[in-house]
Structures are given as structure tokens and as C-alpha cells.
Design a protein around this motif. Structure first.
Motif, PDB file in Angstrom:
ATOM      1  N   LEU A  14      87.019 -58.414 -28.683  1.00 53.19           N
ATOM      2  CA  LEU A  14      87.289 -59.622 -29.457  1.00 53.19           C
ATOM      3  C   LEU A  14      88.581 -60.273 -28.956  1.00 53.19           C
ATOM      4  CD1 LEU A  14      86.433 -58.313 -33.038  1.00 53.19           C
ATOM      5  CD2 LEU A  14      85.083 -59.881 -31.638  1.00 53.19           C
ATOM      6  N   PRO A  15      88.656 -61.619 -29.056  1.00 55.07           N
ATOM      7  CA  PRO A  15      87.743 -62.542 -29.734  1.00 55.07           C
ATOM      8  C   PRO A  15      86.632 -63.107 -28.846  1.00 55.07           C
ATOM      9  CG  PRO A  15      89.720 -63.715 -29.094  1.00 55.07           C
ATOM     10  CD  PRO A  15      89.917 -62.291 -28.656  1.00 55.07           C
ATOM     11  N   VAL A  16      86.297 -62.410 -27.757  1.00 55.28           N
ATOM     12  CA  VAL A  16      85.160 -62.821 -26.917  1.00 55.28           C
ATOM     13  C   VAL A  16      83.892 -62.379 -27.634  1.00 55.28           C
ATOM     14  CG1 VAL A  16      84.051 -62.597 -24.679  1.00 55.28           C
ATOM     15  CG2 VAL A  16      86.552 -62.631 -24.837  1.00 55.28           C
ATOM     16  N   LEU A  17      83.097 -63.313 -28.094  1.00 54.89           N
ATOM     17  CA  LEU A  17      81.932 -63.001 -28.937  1.00 54.89           C
ATOM     18  C   LEU A  17      80.689 -62.830 -28.066  1.00 54.89           C
ATOM     19  CD1 LEU A  17      82.659 -65.526 -31.826  1.00 54.89           C
ATOM     20  CD2 LEU A  17      83.487 -63.189 -31.529  1.00 54.89           C
ATOM     21  N   ASP A  18      80.774 -61.900 -27.142  1.00 53.57           N
ATOM     22  CA  ASP A  18      79.713 -61.691 -26.163  1.00 53.57           C
ATOM     23  C   ASP A  18      79.519 -60.198 -25.965  1.00 53.57           C
ATOM     24  OD1 ASP A  18      77.767 -62.287 -24.306  1.00 53.57           O
ATOM     25  OD2 ASP A  18      79.053 -63.507 -23.022  1.00 53.57           O
ATOM     26  N   LEU A  19      78.490 -59.842 -25.193  1.00 55.56           N
ATOM     27  CA  LEU A  19      78.193 -58.439 -24.955  1.00 55.56           C
ATOM     28  C   LEU A  19      79.388 -57.711 -24.363  1.00 55.56           C
ATOM     29  CD1 LEU A  19      74.617 -58.791 -23.396  1.00 55.56           C
ATOM     30  CD2 LEU A  19      75.206 -58.227 -25.759  1.00 55.56           C
ATOM     31  N   TYR A  20      80.095 -58.385 -23.440  1.00 54.85           N
ATOM     32  CA  TYR A  20      81.285 -57.838 -22.811  1.00 54.85           C
ATOM     33  C   TYR A  20      81.943 -58.976 -22.022  1.00 54.85           C
ATOM     34  CZ  TYR A  20      77.501 -57.378 -19.377  1.00 54.85           C
ATOM     35  OH  TYR A  20      76.418 -57.626 -18.591  1.00 54.85           O
ATOM     36  N   PRO A  21      83.255 -58.901 -21.793  1.00 58.29           N
ATOM     37  CA  PRO A  21      83.893 -59.903 -20.928  1.00 58.29           C
ATOM     38  C   PRO A  21      83.320 -59.830 -19.515  1.00 58.29           C
ATOM     39  CG  PRO A  21      85.531 -58.763 -22.258  1.00 58.29           C
ATOM     40  CD  PRO A  21      84.237 -58.014 -22.437  1.00 58.29           C
ATOM     41  N   PHE A  22      83.143 -61.009 -18.927  1.00 63.02           N
ATOM     42  CA  PHE A  22      82.510 -61.079 -17.603  1.00 63.02           C
ATOM     43  C   PHE A  22      82.894 -62.408 -16.952  1.00 63.02           C
ATOM     44  CE2 PHE A  22      79.117 -62.296 -14.679  1.00 63.02           C
ATOM     45  CZ  PHE A  22      78.839 -61.122 -13.997  1.00 63.02           C
ATOM     46  N   ALA A  23      83.003 -62.381 -15.646  1.00 58.72           N
ATOM     47  CA  ALA A  23      83.169 -63.614 -14.867  1.00 58.72           C
ATOM     48  C   ALA A  23      82.654 -63.364 -13.464  1.00 58.72           C
ATOM     49  CB  ALA A  23      84.628 -64.057 -14.826  1.00 58.72           C
ATOM     50  N   SER A  24      82.196 -64.432 -12.827  1.00 58.43           N
ATOM     51  CA  SER A  24      81.732 -64.333 -11.442  1.00 58.43           C
ATOM     52  C   SER A  24      81.904 -65.672 -10.762  1.00 58.43           C
ATOM     53  CB  SER A  24      80.257 -63.919 -11.375  1.00 58.43           C
ATOM     54  OG  SER A  24      79.767 -63.950 -10.042  1.00 58.43           O
ATOM     55  N   THR A  25      82.284 -65.639  -9.503  1.00 57.38           N
ATOM     56  CA  THR A  25      82.271 -66.861  -8.702  1.00 57.38           C
ATOM     57  C   THR A  25      80.871 -67.091  -8.146  1.00 57.38           C
ATOM     58  OG1 THR A  25      82.769 -65.777  -6.598  1.00 57.38           O
ATOM     59  CG2 THR A  25      84.645 -66.421  -7.992  1.00 57.38           C
ATOM     60  N   SER A  26      80.610 -68.309  -7.729  1.00 55.46           N
ATOM     61  CA  SER A  26      79.466 -68.558  -6.851  1.00 55.46           C
ATOM     62  C   SER A  26      79.785 -67.983  -5.473  1.00 55.46           C
ATOM     63  CB  SER A  26      79.204 -70.065  -6.752  1.00 55.46           C
ATOM     64  OG  SER A  26      78.399 -70.513  -7.810  1.00 55.46           O
ATOM     65  N   PRO A  27      78.792 -67.846  -4.611  1.00 57.89           N
ATOM     66  CA  PRO A  27      79.053 -67.218  -3.315  1.00 57.89           C
ATOM     67  C   PRO A  27      79.860 -68.098  -2.357  1.00 57.89           C
ATOM     68  CG  PRO A  27      76.710 -67.078  -3.901  1.00 57.89           C
ATOM     69  CD  PRO A  27      77.340 -68.047  -4.845  1.00 57.89           C
ATOM     70  N   VAL A  28      80.631 -67.431  -1.533  1.00 64.55           N
ATOM     71  CA  VAL A  28      81.078 -67.984  -0.250  1.00 64.55           C
ATOM     72  C   VAL A  28      80.092 -67.451   0.788  1.00 64.55           C
ATOM     73  CG1 VAL A  28      82.919 -68.139   1.450  1.00 64.55           C
ATOM     74  CG2 VAL A  28      83.483 -67.973  -0.993  1.00 64.55           C
ATOM     75  N   TYR A  29      79.489 -68.347   1.558  1.00 66.17           N
ATOM     76  CA  TYR A  29      78.442 -67.960   2.502  1.00 66.17           C
ATOM     77  C   TYR A  29      79.033 -67.772   3.898  1.00 66.17           C
ATOM     78  CZ  TYR A  29      75.506 -69.652  -1.290  1.00 66.17           C
ATOM     79  OH  TYR A  29      74.926 -69.851  -2.514  1.00 66.17           O
ATOM     80  N   VAL A  30      78.567 -66.757   4.586  1.00 65.43           N
ATOM     81  CA  VAL A  30      78.989 -66.482   5.956  1.00 65.43           C
ATOM     82  C   VAL A  30      77.766 -66.544   6.862  1.00 65.43           C
ATOM     83  CG1 VAL A  30      79.989 -64.798   7.532  1.00 65.43           C
ATOM     84  CG2 VAL A  30      80.936 -65.061   5.222  1.00 65.43           C
ATOM     85  N   GLN A  31      77.816 -67.447   7.815  1.00 64.70           N
ATOM     86  CA  GLN A  31      76.713 -67.612   8.765  1.00 64.70           C
ATOM     87  C   GLN A  31      77.193 -67.181  10.136  1.00 64.70           C
ATOM     88  OE1 GLN A  31      73.459 -68.743   8.137  1.00 64.70           O
ATOM     89  NE2 GLN A  31      73.120 -68.025  10.241  1.00 64.70           N
TER      90      GLN A  31
END
Length: 826
Positions: A749-766
């Protein structure tokens, strides 16, 4: 994803064993609102008793003073006054159950009527006072009507436990029975049941008040948990609440034998919980015309509306007054925020004029009830019990949380200042946070408006709200608000925009952001036993219609549990991999009304097949509900969109994958000075240098770099696990993708979710011309698409054979794409 042995959130009312733990949770089970919630008349018609703020209150109709009758230890709801005027039966939520209790009005004492540990609701005295009808989950966790003697004894079930074979969506295959009301002679009941019906919470039925008595349907419309019919003392008229042909619930009259109902009231707001006075000349009901709930009495005939207002409140126990000011440390000025005020017994409190909300789940053993909260413009006054009280302020993940505990004496007035400090100023760096999945009005207790939704969003620290206009059964509550430009309540630092959610229980729900011309109709497909039973348009077709208007299409609230294409025990028709393969999907709600780690696992498989799919987040928030899994902004998408907040730039940044998603942790991830959504092109593999930064208002347990679906680095955090800053060297031997994620192993708490979480979108490597491929993941999706093909082939609701063949051809093209990406020929 629940961690073994760790505390975890569990839904309230887990005694209810039906699919989809929502809608009944918010629209049928009583909620604690700061205004009135349900009402009952005294036998002589001069007084009423009603629920408000989780207590029962008594008030004369010719006075503005209300006297509190109950004050805990639980939340009290749904009073019904006995015919002799001596007692009130009511539903009380406490100790993880809702039990019926009897209040002796002369003595002020309350005694239990049920002790079954179940959810017992809607108690109604029989006219002779000898029996009480009510709804309970005590048989197999399903909604049934029972009767019990007010003197105690075992309840007797009246309704038949019956499993249908109907293709219901959101509703159990088992029939349910709700909202009993007695005939004046006490021999019969009228109730609501979905027996024989696919859609909605059911029609209105009549039966003898005896176990197993036959039932007959006297009127059908979908209803949405709120009909709550009430039988008049004349035995002829029945009042109930309905949205029939409208966007809002109003009061309707029908006869006890059925026939065509007639509207009694008209208004662009809700009137619910109707109750006849004993003389049949007035109806008391709950209104949300002013936004919050209120109590009105309507003359029948005549139509005069009398508002019943408790301007003076006499409390059952000693109270204190708390004046809270939330201050932005940078300006020294009050700021809008989310506040939670909780007493030592676990009950929450809110100002009389605020919209009170509560979470839908809690951690048993740590919390007595769901977390309660309200939004403050910066200053709020709250009446609380004279005891220890905890106050907590939240203004989104860019600010540290403030929490303060106070011990208050009877009659005391105390002022406190909660000063909030910034953790990061993301807009200063061109990052803007938006909730991509909000429904302003969706059948809840309150009546929301763009101005109030903007207030809620600003209190949560949001910069953008995408209000997805969508049907709620046969209505579209927010259709009048839809427009293709930003809402007039928008400001240079806050945008309210109206998009669309396309509903289909077969293919999966999608969001359409940035429509430039019109709303798509019909806005659903695959609705059994309707003219929209066909599976066309598919979500791919909808994507084409949206893209033709310059809009984006995203898949929303995907996975609570891990999908398994090899498990044939349940149908599998979710079309996410189909539409990604066809190039129709602009983003995926990696965070939403779902499990974020499970959803990420599916997302990683798609990325491993070479698809470039940005991460987004949308709460699926219903801000006009009193109780739901989080407010607008519970999860949000930060988009790198430049120094000025502009909707087209925000959507362009989303489409390009310049995003990270979060419910608390703030992430910075740079790979060779490139951010999320960027591509790094290399002639050959070599080490890559990464910069990682974490700032979080709550602790997290893991800060990880993921490459091609595998954890390749665990980043060390500071002592309290709320910050980190590090440079790393990562290996890049083949084409692929990299994301940074943070997560906790338990709720916080006070995060009203299953668990704290964060993620970026990908950086792509070609690297050279080497494609990103994973034969194992491609094969997994081939099996998934095969399951979708099987489900679509078995569907019988097509409009034409040609339509069916066109859809199956779409699916075949998607399957071919996965075969190719797995190493097979096209």
C-alpha cells in the motif's frame, strides 16, 4: 503472479463462487458511500432509516437532523424496518462476511440473525413480521433467496439450484436469484432472476413464498443488478429501477402481473433502490443527480421531489474533527491528491461531500477491510472516531507518499499538513503519464462528468486520461461525451480525451485511441442470441476501421492466468497473436486489469518472434464506482512525447514504443544512449553499455534487465529498495530486444494492485540482417492460433457462409506468419 508464502491480495467476498468477480461486486453487493445507499420507511411514514458512510441513520422527514444508529464494528447496509416498528434488520460486513443483524430500536442493541460466514443481502420483512426473505451465498456460493424467522433458526432456501446450458458472458451458467419483495398478503415474492436468459442480471419473476415453488417471468429486460423491485401495499403496482432505452437508471412502474412497464421518472442521472411508503403514496429512492448519492422522496401521484438532507448529524460514539491539507513542497500550495483516513479498527472515513471509494481486495491478516480513500482538492475536513487514526496521501508515482498517525480526543479538532516531495519531474524531461483505459461512467453509484473525472485524474498525478466510451449491456453511458477532439476541461498540463473500447467476448477487448471522425457502431461482436452474434467484424477488421481514422488499436486487460494452447479443457479464442501477426496491433496493455508478470511472459514471446510491440498500461478504471480495483491512474503509461503535452505527439510516442509502464516504480533505461522504442544497428555482436535508474515511492524486490525473454542482469538497489542508479555491460551476440523491469514479490500500500511493477518498452538491437526469431515461441503461437481456428469454425452465429470463410482466411494468414517465423515456408 503470487509468490509462494508471501502475503497476497485476495478479493473481498470470496464466498461468492461465480465467474468474473466484478459487476456483482460493484453494482449488487452494497458499497460504502459518503451519501445515502439504501432506505426503509417507518410504518407510519413519518421517518426513514438509511445507510450512509457504512452506518445506519434515522431521520424524520420534516427535520434535517439525522441520528446515527450503528457505529461498527463493521460496515452496515440495506436496512428494512419491521411492520411493528420495533426492529430493523440489516446487512453488516465484518469479519470477512456479510451477516444479517437485528437492531432493537428502543434498546439500541444489535443481535445476529445469521451466522453462516457467507454473503447475506437484501433482507425484507414479510408483512406479518413472521419471516424475513433475503439473498445468500450459503448454498454453493451462488445467489439464492432464503427465508428465516426473525427469532432465529435455520434459513430455508426457496429457489431452485439450476444449471443452464446458455452461453452466458460475465454470468455464471448457474441461474441466480436476487432482490425479493413480498406481496401484501405475505404469500408471494417478486424477485429478479436470469433463468433462461443469456444477457444481463435477469428479468422479473413471481413465485409463491414456499420452497421449490414454480416461478413465472412477468417481465424481461436485461437489468444490471439494480432493478430491486418493490411491491406496493395495494398489491397491484411494482416499482423498479431500469435504464430501458436510456443511458441512466430511472424509476418505472409495472403491475404485479406483468405487462408493459411505464416510466415514472425522467432524468440524465440514476434513481435506484426504490421503496414504497406503507400507504403507497410516496417512493423513497437514491439519486446521483448531483454526482454523489443523495436521498429523495417522490410523491405518487404528483411527482414532487423532496430531498432529505442530514444537515445535522448526531453520532453514536465520541468523534473528532480532522482538517487535512496536502501541500506540494515545490510551491508551498495545496495540491489535489488521494487521501486515505483509517481508524485503528480498520474502518475508513471520508468527508460528507466527497466521493468515497474502496479497493476490491485486501491482504487478510494485515487489513480488516479493503483500503478506503477519497480525492481531495487540497483541503478536506473529516469527522472520525475519537481514537487513533492514520492519514495517508498519494499523488502518483512521481511523489513520495506521506503517512501520519494521530491520536484524537473526543470533541477535538486537529489540523495536519502533509507535505509531498517529488521523486522525479518527468514532464521536465518530456515524459507524460497517462491512463489509457478509463470508463468515466459504467453503472456505478456516482454520476461522473468530464470536470470531475479531470479532478480525479489530477489528484492521482495523471497528465492524460483516455476515457474509453463503451457499451454497458444495451446502453453506452458516455456516448454524449464522445468527441474527436480533446475535452474542453483539458489544460496545458492535463488532457482528457474520449476514445472507444470495442467489446467482444470472443476475440478479446480492444481500445481505439485518437479516432478522428466517428464512433464505431455496433461496438461489440459475438453477442450470443442477438443480431450481433456473428464473429464479424473481427478485431482485425476493427483495427482497419480505426486506422482509417488515424487511430491506434491496442489489446487491453489480457491475462490473469497463464494461457496454455495445449490445455483443451477450455475454449481458446483470444485473438491477440492473430492480430499481431497481421500487423494490426499498435500496443499491448502489459499492465492492466491483469497479472503483469504473466502478461509480460506472453509479450516476451511475441517480441521473440520479431514483432515490435510497445508496452502500454490502462487500469480499466470505473471512477464512478464506489469500489473497484484502483482509481484512474492505478497503472499508467509514461510516453516520451516532447516538452509540450499534445495528444497527437503522445499517441505518436506510444506508437513508436517510447514508453514505460508502472503503478509505482519510475524507470530510466538507456542502452548505448538509446531509450525505449529506439533501434541500435550493429554490423556484428559486441558488448553494450546500459544506464539504469530507479526511483519508487514503495519498495520493490527486483530490478532486472530482460533480454530476449531472459533475465540477464539483476541490478543492486539501495537499502530500502526504493532507488538505484547503475551502469551495466550487456552482451549482444544476436539481434534481439532489451527491457528494464522492476517488481515486488508482495502487495504494498498505497499501490492498490497485485504488486508494484514497472517495465520499459524494448530497446531493439539489429545485428546485420539477422532477424529476431524463436522457433519454440513461434510453434507455441501456431498451436494457439489453431485453437482460435477451432473455436471460430465451431461458431454457429455467422450471418453468411462467405463471412465465415473470410474470417477463417484471416486466421490462416496469421498462422502462416508464425510458421514462417518458426523457420517454415510461407
Amino acid at each position: 503472479m503470487a509468490q509462494a508464502g508471501r502475503p497476497r491480495r485476495e478479493l473481498a467476498y470470496k464466498q461468492v463462487r461465480v465467474p468474473h468477480p466484478y459487476y456483482w461486486r460493484e453494482m449488487y453487493v452494497p458499497q460504502v458511500t459518503s451519501g445515502p445507499g439504501a432506505v426503509t420507511w417507518s410504518p407510519d411514514g413519518t421517518e426513514i432509516i438509511y445507510s450512509m458512510q457504512g452506518s445506519l441513520w434515522r431521520q424524520r422527514l420534516d427535520h434535517d437532523e439525522a441520528r446515527q444508529l450503528t457505529a461498527g464494528p463493521g460496515y452496515d447496509h440495506q436496512p428494512d424496518w419491521s411492520p411493528d416498528g420495533r426492529r430493523v434488520v440489516y446487512a453488516s460486513y465484518h469479519d470477512d462476511a456479510v451477516e444479517l443483524r437485528l437492531l432493537d430500536l428502543a434498546r439500541g442493541s444489535s443481535t445476529p440473525l445469521t451466522r453462516n460466514g457467507q454473503v447475506n443481502l437484501e433482507p425484507r420483512w414479510s408483512p406479518d413480521g413472521a419471516r424475513i426473505a433475503f439473498v445468500s451465498t450459503q448454498d454453493e456460493g451462488r445467489w439464492h433467496v432464503f427465508v428465516v424467522s426473525p427469532e432465529g433458526g435455520a434459513p430455508v432456501r426457496l429457489t431452485e439450484d439450476r444449471k443452464s446450458q446458455l452461453p452466458r458472458y460475465y454470468y455464471s451458467p448457474w441461474d441466480h436469484y436476487l432482490s425479493p419483495t413480498w406481496s401484501p398478503d405475505g404469500k408471494e415474492l417478486i424477485l429478479v432472476s436470469n433463468r433462461g436468459r443469456v444477457m444481463g442480471s435477469g428479468g422479473i419473476w413471481r413465485m409463491a413464498a414456499e420452497p421449490g415453488a414454480p416461478m413465472r417471468e412477468i417481465h424481461y429486460e436485461e437489468t444490471t443488478w439494480k432493478a430491486r423491485p418493490d411491491w406496493a401495499s395495494d398489491g397491484h403496482r411494482v416499482v423498479y429501477s431500469s435504464y430501458h432505452g436510456r443511458q441512466w437508471n430511472q424509476l418505472w412502474l409495472m403491475t404485479a402481473d406483468g405487462g408493459d412497464p411505464l416510466p415514472l421518472t425522467f432524468g440524465e442521472y440514476d434513481l435506484t433502490e426504490p421503496r414504497w411508503s406503507r400507504d403507497g403514496r410516496r417512493i423513497a429512492a437514491i439519486s446521483n443527480e448531483g454526482g454523489n448519492t443523495s436521498l429523495v422522496v417522490i410523491d405518487v401521484p404528483g411527482g414532487r421531489h423532496q430531498r432529505v438532507i442530514a444537515r445535522v448529524r448526531r453520532y453514536e460514539e465520541p468523534t473528532a474533527r480532522l482538517n487535512v491539507t496536502v501541500v506540494d513542497v515545490a510551491t508551498g500550495q495545496p495540491m489535489a491528491a488521494r487521501l486515505s483516513v483509517t481508524a485503528s479498527d480498520g474502518r475508513s472515513y471520508a468527508p460528507d461531500d466527497a466521493w468515497r471509494h474502496a479497493d476490491e481486495a485486501f491482504v487478510r491478516g494485515e487489513q480488516a477491510f479493503e483500503y478506503g480513500y477519497f480525492h481531495t482538492p487540497g483541503r478536506s475536513a473529516v469527522t472520525v472516531p475519537a481514537r487513533t487514526v492514520t492519514v495517508e496521501a498519494w499523488h502518483g508515482p512521481e511523489y513520495a507518499t506521506r503517512r501520519q498517525e494521530l491520536k484524537l480526543a473526543p470533541g477535538e479538532t486537529r489540523g495536519i499538513r502533509l507535505v509531498l516531495h517529488r521523486l522525479d519531474d518527468l514532464p521536465a524531461r518530456g515524459w507524460w503519464g497517462g491512463d489509457l483505459h478509463v470508463h468515466m461512467n459504467y453503472g456505478g453509484h456516482y454520476r461522473n462528468t468530464p470536470a470531475h473525472l479531470a479532478f480525479q485524474g489530477r489528484a492521482e498525478g495523471l497528465h492524460v486520461i483516455e476515457n474509453l466510451v463503451v457499451n454497458k449491456e444495451q446502453r453506452i453511458p458516455d456516448i454524449a461525451a464522445f468527441r474527436t477532439t480533446q475535452d474542453p476541461v483539458s489544460t496545458p498540463r492535463f488532457l482528457l480525451v474520449h476514445g472507444q473500447e470495442f467489446h467482444t467476448g470472443f476475440w478479446g477487448h480492444t481500445a481505439l485511441l485518437g479516432l478522428r471522425d466517428h464512433y464505431l457502431l455496433p461496438d461489440y461482436a459475438g453477442q450470443a442470441e442477438t443480431a450481433s452474434a456473428s464473429l464479424a467484424p473481427t478485431n482485425a477488421d476493427v483495427a482497419d476501421l480505426a486506422h482509417a481514422q488515424g487511430a491506434l488499436l491496442g489489446y487491453v486487460h489480457p491475462f490473469d492466468s497463464a494461457p496454455d494452447p495445449d490445455d483443451a479443457s477450455e475454449p481458446m479464442s483470444y485473438a491477440l497473436p492473430v492480430d499481431v501477426a497481421l500487423g494490426k496491433v499498435d500496443y499491448l496493455e502489459v499492465m492492466g486489469y491483469s497479472d503483469h508478470l504473466i502478461t509480460s511472459g506472453v509479450w516476451y514471446r511475441l517480441l521473440n518472434c520479431g514483432f515490435r510491440l510497445p508496452a502500454a498500461a490502462g487500469t480499466d478504471a470505473f471512477p464512478n464506482f464506489a469500489s473497484i480495483r484502483g482509481p484512474a491512474g492505478l497503472v499508467r503509461t509514461y510516453v516520451r512525447a516532447g516538452p509540450r503535452l499534445e495528444h497527437r505527439a503522445f499517441l505518436d510516442g506510444l506508437r513508436r514504443g517510447r514508453t514505460f509502464v508502472t503503478n509505482a516504480p519510475l524507470l530510466t533505461f538507456e542502452l548505448e544512449a538509446h531509450g525505449p522504442g529506439d533501434e541500435i544497428r550493429l554490423a556484428a555482436g559486441r558488448p553494450l553499455h546500459a544506464r539504469v535508474v530507479l526511483r519508487s515511492p514503495v519498495p520493490v524486490d527486483h530490478l532486472q534487465v530482460i533480454a530476449n525473454g531472459k533475465v540477464v542482469a539483476e541490478v543492486r538497489m539501495n537499502g530500502d529498495h526504493t532507488s538505484a542508479e547503475s551502469t551495466l555491460t550487456l552482451s549482444a551476440e544476436s539481434s534481439g530486444w532489451y527491457v528494464l523491469r522492476a517488481w515486488a514479490e508482495r502487495p504494498r500500500l498505497p499501490v492498490l494492485d497485485l504488486y508494484p511493477f514497472a517495465s520499459t518498452s524494448p530497446v531493439y538491437v539489429q545485428i546485420g540482417d539477422q532477424p529476431v526469431r524463436s522457433p519454440a515461441d513461434a510453434s507455441w503461437f501456431v498451436r494457439w492460433v489453431d485453437r482460435v481456428v477451432a473455436a471460430a469454425s465451431a461458431h454457429a452465429g455467422w450471418n453468411t457462409p462467405a463471412e465465415r470463410e473470410a474470417v477463417l482466411a484471416q486466421l490462416a494468414r496469421a498462422r502462416e506468419e508464425y510458421v514462417h517465423r518458426g523457420g517454415g515456408p510461407r
